[in-house]
Design a protein around this motif. Structure first.
Motif, PDB file in Angstrom:
ATOM      1  N   LEU A   1       0.584  -1.327   0.082  1.00  0.00           N
ATOM      2  CA  LEU A   1       0.116  -0.112   0.197  1.00  0.00           C
ATOM      3  C   LEU A   1       0.583   1.349   0.024  1.00  0.00           C
ATOM      4  CD1 LEU A   1      -2.811  -0.943   2.545  1.00  0.00           C
ATOM      5  CD2 LEU A   1      -2.826  -1.181  -0.076  1.00  0.00           C
TER       6      LEU A   1
ATOM      7  N   PRO B   1       2.327   3.073  -2.200  1.00  0.00           N
ATOM      8  CA  PRO B   1       2.154   3.947  -3.426  1.00  0.00           C
ATOM      9  C   PRO B   1       0.966   4.673  -3.117  1.00  0.00           C
ATOM     10  CG  PRO B   1       2.903   1.663  -4.124  1.00  0.00           C
ATOM     11  CD  PRO B   1       2.652   1.526  -3.033  1.00  0.00           C
ATOM     12  N   TYR B   2       0.121   4.356  -2.203  1.00  0.00           N
ATOM     13  CA  TYR B   2      -0.986   5.093  -1.919  1.00  0.00           C
ATOM     14  C   TYR B   2      -0.902   5.796  -0.460  1.00  0.00           C
ATOM     15  CZ  TYR B   2      -3.252   2.243  -5.658  1.00  0.00           C
ATOM     16  OH  TYR B   2      -3.266   1.755  -6.973  1.00  0.00           O
ATOM     17  N   LEU B   3      -0.286   5.348   0.277  1.00  0.00           N
ATOM     18  CA  LEU B   3      -0.109   5.700   1.836  1.00  0.00           C
ATOM     19  C   LEU B   3       1.152   6.194   2.223  1.00  0.00           C
ATOM     20  CD1 LEU B   3      -2.647   2.942   3.428  1.00  0.00           C
ATOM     21  CD2 LEU B   3      -3.299   5.412   2.677  1.00  0.00           C
TER      22      LEU B   3
ATOM     23  N   LYS C   1       1.686  10.841   1.018  1.00  0.00           N
ATOM     24  CA  LYS C   1       0.372  10.259   0.286  1.00  0.00           C
ATOM     25  C   LYS C   1      -0.971   9.963   1.200  1.00  0.00           C
ATOM     26  CE  LYS C   1       3.286   7.901  -3.182  1.00  0.00           C
ATOM     27  NZ  LYS C   1       4.709   8.073  -2.566  1.00  0.00           N
ATOM     28  N   VAL C   2      -0.940   9.597   2.287  1.00  0.00           N
ATOM     29  CA  VAL C   2      -1.666   9.284   2.971  1.00  0.00           C
ATOM     30  C   VAL C   2      -2.651  10.522   3.595  1.00  0.00           C
ATOM     31  CG1 VAL C   2      -0.557   9.806   5.456  1.00  0.00           C
ATOM     32  CG2 VAL C   2      -2.230   7.978   5.254  1.00  0.00           C
TER      33      VAL C   2
ATOM     34  N   LYS D   1      -4.315  12.228   1.858  1.00  0.00           N
ATOM     35  CA  LYS D   1      -5.623  12.195   1.246  1.00  0.00           C
ATOM     36  C   LYS D   1      -6.750  11.393   2.055  1.00  0.00           C
ATOM     37  CE  LYS D   1      -7.864  10.376  -2.957  1.00  0.00           C
ATOM     38  NZ  LYS D   1      -7.646   9.261  -4.281  1.00  0.00           N
ATOM     39  N   TYR D   2      -6.184  10.702   3.060  1.00  0.00           N
ATOM     40  CA  TYR D   2      -6.843   9.984   4.083  1.00  0.00           C
ATOM     41  C   TYR D   2      -6.604  10.496   5.556  1.00  0.00           C
ATOM     42  CZ  TYR D   2      -7.099   7.171  -0.248  1.00  0.00           C
ATOM     43  OH  TYR D   2      -7.399   6.724  -1.778  1.00  0.00           O
TER      44      TYR D   2
ATOM     45  N   LYS E   1      -7.259  -0.488  -9.403  1.00  0.00           N
ATOM     46  CA  LYS E   1      -7.088   0.931  -8.934  1.00  0.00           C
ATOM     47  C   LYS E   1      -8.375   1.437  -8.013  1.00  0.00           C
ATOM     48  CE  LYS E   1      -5.627   5.561  -9.591  1.00  0.00           C
ATOM     49  NZ  LYS E   1      -4.856   6.699 -10.578  1.00  0.00           N
TER      50      LYS E   1
ATOM     51  N   ILE F   1      -8.837  -0.630  -4.821  1.00  0.00           N
ATOM     52  CA  ILE F   1      -7.940  -0.001  -3.880  1.00  0.00           C
ATOM     53  C   ILE F   1      -8.737   1.304  -3.227  1.00  0.00           C
ATOM     54  CG2 ILE F   1      -5.808   1.012  -3.457  1.00  0.00           C
ATOM     55  CD1 ILE F   1      -4.813  -1.112  -5.806  1.00  0.00           C
ATOM     56  N   GLU F   2      -9.018   2.426  -4.113  1.00  0.00           N
ATOM     57  CA  GLU F   2      -9.400   3.685  -3.608  1.00  0.00           C
ATOM     58  C   GLU F   2     -10.500   3.588  -2.876  1.00  0.00           C
ATOM     59  OE1 GLU F   2      -9.451   6.007  -7.252  1.00  0.00           O
ATOM     60  OE2 GLU F   2      -7.138   6.397  -7.237  1.00  0.00           O
TER      61      GLU F   2
ATOM     62  N   LEU G   1      -9.673   1.753   0.481  1.00  0.00           N
ATOM     63  CA  LEU G   1      -8.909   2.945   1.427  1.00  0.00           C
ATOM     64  C   LEU G   1     -10.123   4.026   1.912  1.00  0.00           C
ATOM     65  CD1 LEU G   1      -5.691   3.382  -0.654  1.00  0.00           C
ATOM     66  CD2 LEU G   1      -6.100   2.074   1.784  1.00  0.00           C
TER      67      LEU G   1
END
Length: 557
Positions: free
Chosen positions: A181, A183-185, A189-190, A192-193, A399, A402-403, A406
């Motif tokens: 994870l 690449p997303y977090l 990057k985290v 976003k969340y 993708k 995944i999104e 999350l």
């Protein structure tokens, strides 16, 4: 919600499973066992820690919503003791992050799962912008289902994995079957969340499996031990003083026990005995390096046998309820009925049992005995791991999947004092709960639907908040803070370790042996022989493996 009480003399796995959802729902975290991790190939052993781990972690951005009355201290959870302003709840997810793309989640579930399309699931999906199909599995047998699913070619998009199920081949399968994870977090990057960004870094570090960030954690307080609860109302009525040493406990227990009156001092006290005598936890946190520089496992500690001998004396003295000796029935019910006066259990049951009995037994008062040392002085307590349940996303997920996964996790991790947290924990006002005297109270539909699904995806930093019984939230936090002052971290604290598979069952015989010994069904020589066999069958070699791992990665303490 009232949690399911643990049964008498449970196994480590069933004990933790029976109270996991209670802790998640009322404390924002889950107990106690260490987890394991693998390698990118799914076949190597070890851990990732130090600077190498730091590079993989999400940036930490603390939540500023609902400042706790009792901040975390000495590894405790934080606490909220006032009524939440239901009309002034904050928003932690101002925009829907989900796009409505469907995905499937497999999670352990304790109790009867609600039907697909129920009002609770619809409300959460609508608020988070998700479309979740829940594949809820019996939490008490989850390991069997999890092993079978991970061995198959058909894995749900998101899977909840408790640490106590990470045994044998499951540990390596986590690395082999679930995605990185990072690449997303990782890093900024985290952001976003934001609710995921507010999860403490120590908890995220436990989500590193096989050199990659794979698990979204449920944080837990590290000052988290099985708690010896006692019936304060009955202690006060009888004029009993709270014991402050093993000898005092034995003397009190003999005085308090009357089989004629159907009152026994306690249930099986093994879980508290580990803390009283300073025995380390099981699994990877059972290893530590002493002041002499020698690395030992928990069963090699002299205190291990001392703890077992003390519990056996309690059984021999007849102060333990017969059903606890037989490992039958429900110890929590015996405690509520006044048949046992001390019940060592998960700290979440402090609130759970009090809430359950509030109407039918209003005179019941529960408090907790402060853990004492073997000599009556201060105890030596070992920190629990900062996370032991994760949700993971399968490799090869799109993708969009995944999104959306999350987005669901971010919604589930909403902090106390937010609209999102209220929705996750209580459902929809008027449908699942009503407000009485400023306190949300679930109705029958709420008790049947708002259970342990969404809470398993992620959680905020550990906290206690019971608007209906705020004094218990305060006492839970204060107990952890007092006990946390005596907390030590083992050499493997905060590390996500997978042991070589050849040692997977090396320690499996001890749990049943402990149960049999304290009940008089095995001799001390049987336990001593098991320790010798453990050493010769691989324990000494496993010690060498751990020594090399700690030398390479540094100590967790």
């Amino acid at each position: 919600m009232t949690p399911n009480a643990a049964s008498s003399g449970p196994s480590r796995r069933s004990f933790l499973a029976s109270t996991a959802v209670a802790t998640a729902a009322v404390a924002g975290g889950v107990p106690l066992l260490a987890a394991c991790g693998g390698s990118d190939s799914g076949s190597k052993d070890g851990t990732t820690s130090g600077k190498a781990a730091d590079k993989l972690l999400p940036a930490f951005v603390a939540s500023t919503v609902a400042k706790p009355d009792l901040p975390s201290k000495n590894g405790s959870a934080s606490g909220y003791t006032g009524k939440v302003d239901l009309a002034g709840l904050s928003t932690s997810v101002p925009d829907k992050l989900g796009t409505g793309a469907p995905f499937k989640v497999m999670s352990p579930f304790w109790g009867s799962p609600p039907k697909a399309g129920c009002a609770y699931y619809k409300a959460l999906d609508a608020a988070a912008g998700t479309k979740v199909t829940w594949q809820n599995q019996d939490g008490n047998t989850y390991g069997q289902k999890l092993g079978a699913v991970l061995a198959s070619s058909s894995i749900p998009d998101m899977v909840v994995v408790p640490g106590w199920e990470l045994v044998g081949k499951i540990a390596n399968a986590v690395t082999a079957k679930f995605m990185d994870l990072g690449p997303y977090l990782a890093g900024d990057k985290v952001k976003k969340y934001p609710n995921l960004a507010a999860i403490p870094s120590d908890a995220w570090r436990m989500g590193i499996f096989g050199g990659a960030l794979r698990g979204i954690p449920m944080p837990a307080a590290t000052a988290n031990w099985i708690t010896p609860l006692y019936r304060k109302d009955l202690f006060d009525k009888k004029g009993y003083a709270v014991p402050k040493s093993p000898d005092e406990f034995m003397s009190w227990a003999k005085e308090a026990t009357s089989s004629k009156a159907k009152v026994w001092a306690c249930g099986d006290m093994t879980w508290s005995a580990w803390s009283i005598f300073g025995v380390r936890g099981s699994g990877t946190i059972g290893w530590d390096t002493g002041s002499d520089g020698k690395l030992t496992y928990r069963v090699e500690q002299p205190e291990y046998l001392e703890a077992l001998e003390w519990v056996r004396k309690l059984f021999d003295a007849g102060v333990v309820h017969p059903d606890d000796k037989a490992r039958s029935g429900d110890a929590g019910q015996r405690f509520a009925a006044g048949q046992i006066l001390v019940w060592n259990t998960n700290i979440a049951d402090w609130y759970g049992k009090a809430a359950e009995q509030a109407q039918s037994n209003p005179d019941l008062q529960i408090d907790a005995i402060d853990l004492f040392g073997a000599d009556g002085g201060n105890p030596t307590l070992y920190a629990s791991q900062p996370a032991t349940i994760w949700s993971l996303i399968r490799k090869g997920a799109s993708k969009a999947t995944i999104e959306n996964a999350l987005a669901a996790a971010n919604f589930s991790a909403a902090p106390y004092g937010t609209k999102e947290r209220m929705l996750v924990d209580y459902g929809v006002e008027g449908t699942h709960y009503t407000v009485k005297d400023g306190v949300p109270v679930k109705n029958d539909l709420g008790n049947s639907e708002v259970l342990n699904a969404w809470v398993m995806l992620a959680a905020p930093a550990a906290y206690y908040a019971h608007p209906d019984l705020p004094d218990i939230a305060r006492k839970q936090v204060e107990w952890q803070q007092r006990m946390g002052a005596f907390m030590k971290k083992t050499s493997t604290f905060g590390m996500n370790i997978v042991e070589p598979s050849r040692y997977a069952n090396l320690s499996s015989q001890f749990e049943q042996l402990e149960i049999d010994y304290v009940r008089g069904n095995k001799k001390l020589s049987d336990v001593q022989q098991a320790i010798s066999t453990w050493k010769s069958s691989g324990g000494d070699k496993l010690r060498d493996w751990y020594k090399e791992l700690i030398d390479k990665n540094g100590s967790g303490n």
